[in-house]
Design an enzyme around this catalytic site. Sequence first.
Site, short mmCIF file in Angstrom:
data_model
loop_
_atom_site.label_atom_id
_atom_site.label_comp_id
_atom_site.label_asym_id
_atom_site.label_seq_id
_atom_site.Cartn_x
_atom_site.Cartn_y
_atom_site.Cartn_z
N SER A 47 0.77 -1.29 0.15
CA SER A 47 0.25 0.49 0.08
C SER A 47 0.91 1.52 0.10
CB SER A 47 -0.52 0.24 1.12
OG SER A 47 -2.04 -1.39 1.31
N TYR A 93 -3.69 -2.68 -10.44
CA TYR A 93 -3.35 -1.89 -9.15
C TYR A 93 -2.52 -3.11 -8.19
CZ TYR A 93 -4.60 -2.29 -4.02
OH TYR A 93 -4.42 -2.46 -2.28
N VAL A 131 1.10 -3.69 3.64
CA VAL A 131 1.28 -4.68 4.61
C VAL A 131 2.60 -6.02 4.26
CG1 VAL A 131 -1.12 -4.89 4.67
CG2 VAL A 131 0.65 -5.96 3.25
O1 DON Z 1 -5.23 -4.22 -1.33
C1 DON Z 1 -4.41 -5.55 -0.93
O2 DON Z 1 -4.39 -6.71 -0.44
C2 DON Z 1 -2.51 -5.40 -1.08
N1 DON Z 1 -1.83 -5.47 -2.01
C3 DON Z 1 -2.18 -4.10 -0.03
C4 DON Z 1 -3.00 -3.92 0.72
C5 DON Z 1 -1.67 -3.04 1.81
O3 DON Z 1 -0.75 -2.77 2.24
C6 DON Z 1 -2.41 -2.68 3.25
N2 DON Z 1 -1.18 -1.16 3.78
N3 DON Z 1 -1.48 -1.42 5.02
#
Ligand code: DON
Length: 425
Positions: free
Chosen positions: A86, A210, A280
């Site tokens: 993210s 995305y 994450v």
């Molecule tokens: O959309 C998702 O699940 C991941 N690719 C990114 C989420 C993420 O990093 C949330 N951050 N803390």
Amino acid sequence: MPEQTTDESTFTAGRPRHAEYVDNPVNAAMARVLDDVRREDHPGAVADYIPELAKADPEQFGIASVSVTGRSYGAGDYRTPFSIQSMSKPFVYALALQHLGADAVGERIGVEPSGEAFNAISFDQSGRPENPLINAGAIVSTSLTPGDDGAERFAHIQAGLSAFAGRDLEVDDAVYRSESGTAFRNLALAALAKSTDALRVPIEDALDPYIRQCSLLVDAHDVAVMGATLAYGGLNPITGVRVVDAAVARHTLSVMTGCGMYDRSGAWMCSVGIPAKSGVGGGIVAAAPGEYGIGVFSPPLDEAGNSARGVAVLQRLSSEFGLHLLNRPMTPVSAVESVSADPASGRVTLRVRGELDFVAVEQVVHEALSAGQAQSCTTMVLDLTDATRVSTVSAYLINQLAADIGYGVRLSITDPSGLLADPVR
Ligand code: DON
């Protein structure tokens, strides 16, 4: 080199010591902060909802910083690659803003903190995702980058994020495949955005780029360069490339300030006070405007999905290094470098220096008016030779000074770089 009296084990903590630790005090200070946090208990668990992320080594821990003057520092595992996740979101939002402008982007994505988790169903009353830093908003930002389909959009995003980082970023295919195969919630969020008309391209043309952008590999140094580029008004301080306009960088940082740490954004601003965004994969990007970009990497996440040690190290760094955004100097360095009077000719010269924003020029005007009251003063010379920048309000105040300087006193301005004729907002 002076004899080292500090216990070296504090710096090395059982891993190979980086050469920069010993020959640069800033690296040593960052390494010490890292090791202090490593010894504390910050409970967290590596993300496992994307199977590939569950393989991360929870012990990895690194930090890097890059100043807006382009100097780099690092400690711990700051050259270990991991997926950006993210942390891509503010940069892709910046690319969308650069492409379409804040008004057009604002019709489809809000800028309000959602107070909810990153993958929450957060749409406002007009059907916009609450902000671009939650998944729903990021999928819509992705759809607002240039391109006719998902592949073209991703090519633009990859090039744009590479420009922020100052090197070509590559996708980690294993992470991409792993997330693609399990992205049911993001598919649902994209479908909801489609149903509200916030998303106006085919779902796959936003969802696939995305997921790919989340799989780009970075290390903490790259993240620090990306943060430094936002902190430097969109100009990459290492490569000298302008990636986005200053207004876009400021808008992006504003949204990071309110929304970057999800439902911990308020606590984050109180305890750290630096615009930031977590991922994450265990990364956090922080951007202290006009000062530094910081990248942190430690995979175990706290309950809010933010790197547990990452939050702790940035809290400590912010308080020990004084990096809180609202830590403004209470006695700013005076913009008046010197005042010299020549009673014989009646000239008083004020040399001013640095960036002449409102705070600086208010001082200049005050000193000019007091010096202009001296009976012998017939000419006030305002010497801008050492000034670097004049804001629009400062140009107005300096021009106004000519009228207010006092009866019988002439204002003469030395401005070899023509700053007054070309003020910046
Ligand atoms: O959309 C998702 O699940 C991941 N690719 C990114 C989420 C993420 O990093 C949330 N951050 N803390």
